[in-house]
Design a protein around this motif. Structure first.
Motif, PDB file in Angstrom:
ATOM      1  N   LEU A 137      -7.225   9.418  -9.817  1.00  0.00           N
ATOM      2  CA  LEU A 137      -7.859   8.116  -9.957  1.00  0.00           C
ATOM      3  C   LEU A 137      -6.881   7.065  -9.427  1.00  0.00           C
ATOM      4  N   ILE A 138      -7.307   6.311  -8.427  1.00  0.00           N
ATOM      5  CA  ILE A 138      -6.456   5.312  -7.780  1.00  0.00           C
ATOM      6  C   ILE A 138      -7.016   3.935  -8.104  1.00  0.00           C
ATOM      7  N   ILE A 139      -6.238   3.152  -8.856  1.00  0.00           N
ATOM      8  CA  ILE A 139      -6.695   1.870  -9.378  1.00  0.00           C
ATOM      9  C   ILE A 139      -5.791   0.752  -8.854  1.00  0.00           C
ATOM     10  N   LEU A 140      -6.409  -0.280  -8.284  1.00  0.00           N
ATOM     11  CA  LEU A 140      -5.663  -1.439  -7.807  1.00  0.00           C
ATOM     12  C   LEU A 140      -6.217  -2.707  -8.436  1.00  0.00           C
ATOM     13  N   ALA A 141      -5.356  -3.397  -9.192  1.00  0.00           N
ATOM     14  CA  ALA A 141      -5.646  -4.754  -9.676  1.00  0.00           C
ATOM     15  C   ALA A 141      -6.908  -4.843 -10.522  1.00  0.00           C
ATOM     16  N   ARG A 163      -0.232  -2.985  -9.158  1.00  0.00           N
ATOM     17  CA  ARG A 163      -0.260  -4.396  -9.549  1.00  0.00           C
ATOM     18  C   ARG A 163       0.715  -5.200  -8.705  1.00  0.00           C
ATOM     19  N   GLY A 164       0.226  -6.314  -8.183  1.00  0.00           N
ATOM     20  CA  GLY A 164       1.092  -7.220  -7.446  1.00  0.00           C
ATOM     21  C   GLY A 164       1.828  -8.153  -8.384  1.00  0.00           C
ATOM     22  N   THR A 165       3.079  -8.445  -8.083  1.00  0.00           N
ATOM     23  CA  THR A 165       3.887  -9.296  -8.946  1.00  0.00           C
ATOM     24  C   THR A 165       3.359 -10.725  -9.013  1.00  0.00           C
ATOM     25  N   ARG A 166       2.577 -11.121  -8.012  1.00  0.00           N
ATOM     26  CA  ARG A 166       2.028 -12.477  -7.997  1.00  0.00           C
ATOM     27  C   ARG A 166       0.518 -12.495  -8.282  1.00  0.00           C
ATOM     28  N   ASP A 167       0.005 -11.409  -8.831  1.00  0.00           N
ATOM     29  CA  ASP A 167      -1.425 -11.338  -9.152  1.00  0.00           C
ATOM     30  C   ASP A 167      -1.690 -12.183 -10.395  1.00  0.00           C
ATOM     31  N   GLU A 168      -2.496 -13.223 -10.245  1.00  0.00           N
ATOM     32  CA  GLU A 168      -2.787 -14.121 -11.363  1.00  0.00           C
ATOM     33  C   GLU A 168      -3.914 -13.604 -12.250  1.00  0.00           C
ATOM     34  N   LYS A 174      -1.754  -7.417 -18.813  1.00  0.00           N
ATOM     35  CA  LYS A 174      -2.917  -6.531 -18.712  1.00  0.00           C
ATOM     36  C   LYS A 174      -2.503  -5.115 -18.326  1.00  0.00           C
ATOM     37  N   GLU A 175      -1.572  -5.028 -17.404  1.00  0.00           N
ATOM     38  CA  GLU A 175      -1.105  -3.696 -17.000  1.00  0.00           C
ATOM     39  C   GLU A 175      -0.462  -2.965 -18.170  1.00  0.00           C
ATOM     40  N   ALA A 176       0.369  -3.669 -18.954  1.00  0.00           N
ATOM     41  CA  ALA A 176       1.020  -3.054 -20.108  1.00  0.00           C
ATOM     42  C   ALA A 176      -0.015  -2.608 -21.136  1.00  0.00           C
ATOM     43  N   ALA A 177      -1.044  -3.439 -21.355  1.00  0.00           N
ATOM     44  CA  ALA A 177      -2.102  -3.056 -22.289  1.00  0.00           C
ATOM     45  C   ALA A 177      -2.845  -1.815 -21.800  1.00  0.00           C
ATOM     46  N   ASP A 178      -3.087  -1.731 -20.513  1.00  0.00           N
ATOM     47  CA  ASP A 178      -3.772  -0.561 -19.953  1.00  0.00           C
ATOM     48  C   ASP A 178      -2.926   0.699 -20.114  1.00  0.00           C
ATOM     49  N   ARG A 179      -1.642   0.575 -19.830  1.00  0.00           N
ATOM     50  CA  ARG A 179      -0.774   1.748 -19.987  1.00  0.00           C
ATOM     51  C   ARG A 179      -0.764   2.225 -21.435  1.00  0.00           C
ATOM     52  N   CYS A 192       2.520   1.482  -9.659  1.00  0.00           N
ATOM     53  CA  CYS A 192       3.123   0.939  -8.439  1.00  0.00           C
ATOM     54  C   CYS A 192       3.129  -0.584  -8.572  1.00  0.00           C
ATOM     55  N   ILE A 193       4.308  -1.153  -8.777  1.00  0.00           N
ATOM     56  CA  ILE A 193       4.468  -2.605  -8.818  1.00  0.00           C
ATOM     57  C   ILE A 193       4.962  -3.042  -7.449  1.00  0.00           C
ATOM     58  N   PHE A 194       4.260  -3.967  -6.825  1.00  0.00           N
ATOM     59  CA  PHE A 194       4.623  -4.363  -5.468  1.00  0.00           C
ATOM     60  C   PHE A 194       4.699  -5.877  -5.337  1.00  0.00           C
ATOM     61  N   ASP A 195       5.363  -6.315  -4.318  1.00  0.00           N
ATOM     62  CA  ASP A 195       5.479  -7.742  -4.029  1.00  0.00           C
ATOM     63  C   ASP A 195       4.186  -8.194  -3.354  1.00  0.00           C
ATOM     64  N   GLY A 196       3.360  -8.917  -4.087  1.00  0.00           N
ATOM     65  CA  GLY A 196       2.085  -9.341  -3.531  1.00  0.00           C
ATOM     66  C   GLY A 196       1.195  -9.892  -4.607  1.00  0.00           C
ATOM     67  N   GLY A 197      -0.037 -10.225  -4.229  1.00  0.00           N
ATOM     68  CA  GLY A 197      -1.001 -10.782  -5.159  1.00  0.00           C
ATOM     69  C   GLY A 197      -2.111  -9.812  -5.469  1.00  0.00           C
ATOM     70  N   HIS A 198      -3.330 -10.339  -5.512  1.00  0.00           N
ATOM     71  CA  HIS A 198      -4.531  -9.548  -5.834  1.00  0.00           C
ATOM     72  C   HIS A 198      -5.045  -8.964  -4.521  1.00  0.00           C
ATOM     73  N   GLU A 199      -4.395  -7.904  -4.044  1.00  0.00           N
ATOM     74  CA  GLU A 199      -4.623  -7.457  -2.668  1.00  0.00           C
ATOM     75  C   GLU A 199      -4.072  -6.060  -2.434  1.00  0.00           C
ATOM     76  N   TRP A 200      -4.540  -5.463  -1.330  1.00  0.00           N
ATOM     77  CA  TRP A 200      -3.941  -4.230  -0.821  1.00  0.00           C
ATOM     78  C   TRP A 200      -2.666  -4.585  -0.055  1.00  0.00           C
ATOM     79  N   THR A 201      -1.615  -3.793  -0.255  1.00  0.00           N
ATOM     80  CA  THR A 201      -0.370  -3.969   0.501  1.00  0.00           C
ATOM     81  C   THR A 201       0.106  -2.612   0.991  1.00  0.00           C
TER      82      THR A 201
END
Length: 223
Positions: A137-141, A163-168, A174-179, A192-201
């Motif tokens: 299962l591959i989940i993004l944002a 999750r992107g570090t700049r995702d508002e 939310k990620e911690a609650a999901d985990r 996977c924590i990445f430098d970005g927002g609500h987006e594919w990187t």
């Protein structure tokens, strides 16, 4: 308004899904994805095609049943609203099952089966994996829907959360609650924590490719 009552009734509608057939000979492993709010199946299948090593997978992108126009007159979709939510969830789960049956009858597929979801589509990917046996299962944002935590017909497969570090919207909280919620139901989770927002990187694409390889390796080991 005191004499007004609310009723619901089943209605037949048609959904849309896109299929990208690999250039290699079948049978093919299957990746089924769900787009975000105000997106289309075309948006999601374009994103899936940017994952490294995806060329050997049969790609299916399912479009939400609830279509609407943007202010720029583009037709987009969403998965549901809060109104009659339980009924919409049941409709969508049945819809996914119908898509899977149709794809498997018309194309030569094999395991593994992987679901992916972006933003609002993440909830649909979780629901699909909870109701139809999958290998990853591959989940993004997008967050875990409460309904799969309360009623899971099958165990969830290994989950990749991006999750992107700049995702508002999909925040660190939310990620911690999901985990935490997924740990309570014994789901195996990679993040996977990445430098970005609500987006594919690119960083998330690489992580998704690794998840797909892992699903294939697990299937190969069980043969």
């Amino acid at each position: 308004m005191s004499d007004v009552s609310v009723h619901t009734i089943e209605a037949c509608t048609h959904g849309r899904f896109l299929v990208r057939v690999p250039d290699v000979a079948p049978p093919w492993p299957l990746l089924v994805g769900f787009h975000g709010y105000a997106e289309t199946a075309g948006d999601h299948i374009e994103a899936l095609q940017t994952i490294p090593g995806i060329s050997e997978w049969l790609l299916v992108s399912v479009q939400g049943l609830h279509r609407f126009y943007t202010r720029k007159d583009r037709v987009v979709s969403s998965w549901m609203t809060r109104e009659d939510r339980a009924l919409a969830i049941a409709d969508n789960i049945d819809y996914v099952g119908r898509v899977l049956s149709r794809v498997r009858s018309e194309y030569q597929t094999r395991d593994p089966l992987v679901f992916s979801g972006f933003s609002q589509g993440a909830a649909m990917a979780y629901r699909a994996a909870a109701h139809y046996r999958a290998d990853a299962l591959i989940i993004l944002a997008g967050d875990v829907p409460l309904d799969i935590l309360e009623d899971r017909p099958v165990l969830l497969p290994p989950v990749l959360i991006g999750r992107g570090t700049r995702d508002e919207w999909y925040t660190e909280a939310k990620e911690a609650a999901d985990r935490g919620a997924l740990a309570k139901i014994d789901a195996r989770v990679d993040v996977c924590i990445f430098d970005g927002g609500h987006e594919w990187t690119d960083a998330f694409r690489i992580a998704a490719a690794a998840a797909l390889r892992g699903a294939r390796n697990t299937q190969a080991a069980h043969r």
